[in-house]
Design an enzyme around this catalytic site. Structure first.
Site, PDB file in Angstrom:
ATOM      1  N   LYS A  35       0.840  -1.206   0.000  1.00  0.00           N
ATOM      2  CA  LYS A  35       0.000   0.000   0.000  1.00  0.00           C
ATOM      3  C   LYS A  35       0.874   1.255   0.000  1.00  0.00           C
ATOM      4  O   LYS A  35       2.076   1.184   0.301  1.00  0.00           O
ATOM      5  CB  LYS A  35      -0.924  -0.025   1.213  1.00  0.00           C
ATOM      6  CG  LYS A  35      -0.192   0.067   2.530  1.00  0.00           C
ATOM      7  CD  LYS A  35      -1.107  -0.293   3.695  1.00  0.00           C
ATOM      8  CE  LYS A  35      -0.370  -0.140   5.001  1.00  0.00           C
ATOM      9  NZ  LYS A  35      -0.999  -0.909   6.072  1.00  0.00           N
ATOM     10  N   ARG A 130     -10.591  -0.657  14.897  1.00  0.00           N
ATOM     11  CA  ARG A 130     -10.516   0.224  13.738  1.00  0.00           C
ATOM     12  C   ARG A 130     -11.532  -0.298  12.722  1.00  0.00           C
ATOM     13  O   ARG A 130     -12.617   0.249  12.608  1.00  0.00           O
ATOM     14  CB  ARG A 130      -9.086   0.269  13.188  1.00  0.00           C
ATOM     15  CG  ARG A 130      -8.851   1.396  12.217  1.00  0.00           C
ATOM     16  CD  ARG A 130      -7.382   1.532  11.809  1.00  0.00           C
ATOM     17  NE  ARG A 130      -6.858   0.342  11.145  1.00  0.00           N
ATOM     18  CZ  ARG A 130      -5.601   0.241  10.691  1.00  0.00           C
ATOM     19  NH1 ARG A 130      -4.753   1.252  10.830  1.00  0.00           N
ATOM     20  NH2 ARG A 130      -5.190  -0.870  10.104  1.00  0.00           N
ATOM     21  N   TYR A 253      16.092  30.073   8.881  1.00  0.00           N
ATOM     22  CA  TYR A 253      14.837  30.684   9.312  1.00  0.00           C
ATOM     23  C   TYR A 253      14.736  30.694  10.834  1.00  0.00           C
ATOM     24  O   TYR A 253      14.956  29.669  11.483  1.00  0.00           O
ATOM     25  CB  TYR A 253      13.640  29.925   8.747  1.00  0.00           C
ATOM     26  CG  TYR A 253      13.413  30.136   7.270  1.00  0.00           C
ATOM     27  CD1 TYR A 253      13.139  31.406   6.761  1.00  0.00           C
ATOM     28  CD2 TYR A 253      13.457  29.063   6.391  1.00  0.00           C
ATOM     29  CE1 TYR A 253      12.916  31.592   5.399  1.00  0.00           C
ATOM     30  CE2 TYR A 253      13.230  29.244   5.035  1.00  0.00           C
ATOM     31  CZ  TYR A 253      12.960  30.511   4.545  1.00  0.00           C
ATOM     32  OH  TYR A 253      12.746  30.695   3.218  1.00  0.00           O
ATOM     33  N   MET A 301      12.374  24.520   2.648  1.00  0.00           N
ATOM     34  CA  MET A 301      11.668  23.728   1.639  1.00  0.00           C
ATOM     35  C   MET A 301      12.645  22.968   0.742  1.00  0.00           C
ATOM     36  O   MET A 301      12.409  21.818   0.371  1.00  0.00           O
ATOM     37  CB  MET A 301      10.767  24.638   0.793  1.00  0.00           C
ATOM     38  CG  MET A 301       9.810  23.860  -0.093  1.00  0.00           C
ATOM     39  SD  MET A 301       8.775  24.912  -1.117  1.00  0.00           S
ATOM     40  CE  MET A 301       7.758  25.729   0.092  1.00  0.00           C
TER      41      MET A 301
HETATM   42  C1  PLP Z   1      -0.143  -1.879   6.753  1.00  0.00           C
HETATM   43  C2  PLP Z   1      -0.707  -3.169   7.191  1.00  0.00           C
HETATM   44  C3  PLP Z   1       0.119  -4.289   7.395  1.00  0.00           C
HETATM   45  C4  PLP Z   1       1.627  -4.212   7.368  1.00  0.00           C
HETATM   46  O1  PLP Z   1       2.077  -3.690   8.591  1.00  0.00           O
HETATM   47  P1  PLP Z   1       3.642  -3.502   8.912  1.00  0.00           P
HETATM   48  O2  PLP Z   1       3.666  -3.004  10.298  1.00  0.00           O
HETATM   49  O3  PLP Z   1       4.150  -2.498   7.940  1.00  0.00           O
HETATM   50  O4  PLP Z   1       4.268  -4.836   8.722  1.00  0.00           O
HETATM   51  C5  PLP Z   1      -0.500  -5.495   7.673  1.00  0.00           C
HETATM   52  N1  PLP Z   1      -1.846  -5.581   7.770  1.00  0.00           N
HETATM   53  C6  PLP Z   1      -2.659  -4.526   7.620  1.00  0.00           C
HETATM   54  C7  PLP Z   1      -4.137  -4.703   7.755  1.00  0.00           C
HETATM   55  C8  PLP Z   1      -2.121  -3.294   7.339  1.00  0.00           C
HETATM   56  O5  PLP Z   1      -2.924  -2.227   7.199  1.00  0.00           O
END
Ligand code: PLP
Length: 366
Positions: A35, A130, A253, A301
């Protein structure tokens, strides 16, 4: 000299980290989590490097479809499932597996039956709160799904909230909750993220879901115990100016760094516009020609300042590494910035030039 702000993705490191995940969970199949553009490494390149995985997980259609277009043929799981009825036939066309996490998604599948049945992964809320169905509702969910013509195989998935802390009893509770909820229900199980793969062997199940460990970062809050992982991305820039300043000179800055003595100060071609975190404080380590020097003053930046007293011979054009080598890991920078490596990796911007391979060979885009 052109502006050099570059991320080099090490394909061999991705492969080695996948092998480490397999070795840690030898009885499970591996679903590589890709992802967010493969945690900022580039979706297609990462999928290619991780072709030995048994499948991949992404968050939405926009991440799954390019994989199929590119010929990826293993299982693809969409971790948030369907967002809308419009998506149903796209799941069919590309043979994608949705997570089903809420009653409204069950209704959607009932009201818009896929023209060919989909394999679904029922999300169980075992304690993270969640996404997912409550354990008490699972038998009903199973019953409903088994009556839907658009559903083929049913698998079960849950996510751990505290696996990055090996002393936290929450993980044990979540595992018990998950297994208890599924007692008597047939179907493959998937539980483990990277932290659980490395730290909780009892959580491996049929499919493990490594994310961050594939990219070479420790999943543990205390950063212990992931020594075999190799950083998969080196972020580098160049020194573009070296100045000498008097004691009392205020840098950048807000003038938040004040020179304690006459000293050399370097300016580096990277800033928050490239994804280097603006909240990196004075003292955050940076490698100049392989030597650690401290960040000085606020991140701009396009540029940062570095205190060159530890590297007095440094010259404009010299190589600067921000993270991603064995002796300067993203986890360490993240700790300085009070965040996690995940966020640093995801927030590199399009201005960073990506190249894939080893040092200098080939170039590409994310
Ligand atoms: C992102 C995610 C993972 C991977 O988690 P890591 O901590 O990066 O290994 C696994 N399962 C779900 C449902 C996730 O959202």
């Amino acid at each position: 000299m052109t502006r050099i702000t570059r991320a080099t993705v090490h394909v061999d490191a991705l492969r080695a980290n996948l092998a480490a995940a397999r070795a840690a969970a030898p009885d499970s199949r591996v679903m590589a989590v890709l992802k967010a553009d493969a945690y900022g490494h580039g979706l297609l390149a990462a999928a290619d490097a991780l072709a030995d995985a048994d499948g991949v997980a992404v968050s939405c259609l926009g991440e799954a479809q390019p994989l199929r277009r590119a010929g990826y043929h293993h299982r693809i799981l969409l971790l948030e499932g369907l967002f809308d009825a419009d998506e149903v036939e796209a799941f069919v066309a590309d043979r994608l597996d949705p997570v089903v996490h809420a009653p409204w998604q069950l209704d959607l599948l009932a009201q818009h039956p896929p023209s060919q049945p989909l394999d679904v992964w029922v999300k169980v809320d075992s304690g993270m709160h969640r996404l997912g169905f409550q354990p008490r509702d699972l038998a009903d969910v199973r019953e409903r799904l088994s009556q839907l013509s658009g559903v083929a195989r049913i698998r079960y998935i849950t996510h751990l909230a505290c696996a990055d802390d090996r002393d936290d009893p929450t993980t044990r509770d979540q595992l018990q909750c998950f297994e208890g909820a599924l007692a008597g229900l047939e179907g493959e199980r998937s539980i483990a993220n990277s932290a659980a793969i490395l730290g909780w062997p009892g959580a491996h199940g049929d499919w493990v879901r490594p994310g961050i460990m594939l990219y070479g970062c420790s999943p543990f809050a205390d950063q212990r115990g992931a020594p075999a992982l190799r950083p998969a991305l080196t972020l580098e820039a160049r020194l573009i100016a070296v100045q000498e300043h008097e004691a009392g000179a205020r840098i950048g800055y807000g003038g938040t760094f004040v020179c304690p003595e006459r000293m050399p100060m370097g300016v580096v071609s990277i800033g928050y516009g490239d994804g280097y975190p603006r909240r990196a404080p004075n003292g955050t380590p940076v490698l100049v020609n392989g030597r650690r020097v401290p960040l000085a003053g606020r991140v701009s930046m396009d540029m940062i300042h570095v205190d060159l007293r530890p590297a007095p011979d440094a010259q404009p054009g010299d190589r600067v590494v921000l993270w991603g080598e064995e002796d300067l890991r993203a986890e360490e920078i993240a700790a300085y910035c009070q965040t996690i490596s995940y966020e640093l990796l995801c927030q590199l911007t399009d201005r960073v030039a990506f190249q894939y391979g080893g040092s200098g060979d080939g170039s590409g885009t994310r």
